[in-house]
Design a protein around this motif. Sequence first.
Motif: not given
Length: 451
Positions: A168-190
């Motif tokens: 759970t921790l590995v999948l949660g952190l891994g999935g969270g990191l992927l989602v966070s990178r996608r969110v940060l990419a959109r924010i960086d674009g703005l």
Amino acid sequence: MRLRRFLRTSAFRLTLAYTAVFGLSVLLLLGAIYWATAQNIGRAIDDTIASEIDALAQHYRTAGLAGLVRAIEGRTGPHNVNGGLYLLTDPGFRRIAGNVTAWPANADEVGSWVVFPLAGDGTEAAYGRARAFKLQGGFNLLVGRDTRALDRFQNLMAEAMTWALAGTLVLGLGGGLLVSRRVLARIDGLNRGAETIMRGDVTHRMQTNGSGDEFDRLAHTLNQMLDQIERLMTGIRTVTNNVAHDLRSPLTRIRSQLEQAVARGGSAEDLREAAAQAMAEADGLLATFNALLSIAEAEAGVAVADPVTVDLGALVEDVADLYGPVAEEKGLVMTAAAVQPGLTVQGSRELLFQALGNLVDNAIKYTPAGGTIHVEAAPGPALVVRDCGPGIPEADRARVTDRFVRLDASRTTPGNGLGLSLVAAIVRMHRARLDFADAAPGLRASIVFEG
């Protein structure tokens, strides 16, 4: 640097928080399953032991000691696949029958439960859980179960819980990191878009990917805001250029008139005439500045500060009374009517009077002699001014409310191109709209209020 920046982001902190909450939830769920299962298995073992004691006690009562020994030997033979533990002793605790070698030292009370070590194969600790029972005649009976199967199950559950929590921790952190990178990419674009605009490229717009998500909606809103800012900046530049152009000629004429009066000298009458002409030009400049100030004040107000109930029919009559003589002097016929009596709106009567008066003044300016002008309060509610002048081409109706805009047909008429701008500002202030339509012939100008 990028890793440290990422670890400081809100997205990463939210990922940690959600992973911790989800991990705790999984841990509590598996712990509840583990506890409930272990309790159920333990109760099942205890119920089985109690049933075995009752059955063996019944054998003893019906078949005596020999029958009890046969029953115990039958249960401890090759068919003992359930890990049953049995021991029958004499009153001195010497073994008579059973698969337990000696009476447990801690089984000293009748009916007591006892956990005692078993002789295992050395690969794992072996314990038995049993209940002691005293038979008639002083004989002692011990019936129990080998707990190694339960211990293995508990160990297996604990291992499964550990791996489930780790996964759970590995999948949660891994999935969270992927989602966070996608969110940060959109924010960086703005952020990059905002930096580009800050460097002076006001035509730049935020990128969208067509997903319609929150970031797309935010980018769309920002683009609309930037469009409005660009329109305002363009309007400011246009107003500045128009103000400079429209004020240069009057100021030049004032200076020329005064310079000629000083150079000629002349009589007092000549000087008074020159001063009067300069004052007339100055009055025109003041009228322009007053109109600009009125527009700014109207546009600065989000809504009317202290609205009152305005009777549109009475307003139309008052405007017609004021401008009727002016129209008559020009050879025009002005009529006024309230198509539906009792039409009222909430707003400023003075500002609405000024807006309707400007529309009527424009109609008087551009309607040829012999024409008619009609002012009415119509259902909607709306204020309508209809004339039979040249009208406004449909292509120009969207821009006639801009400041200093004067159509080619109106260049020879007096004015500064701010009348309709003031009307539009007052209309927006009252949450209404200004519509232009062809009156065939002439123009139909309407101030339409929200119903």
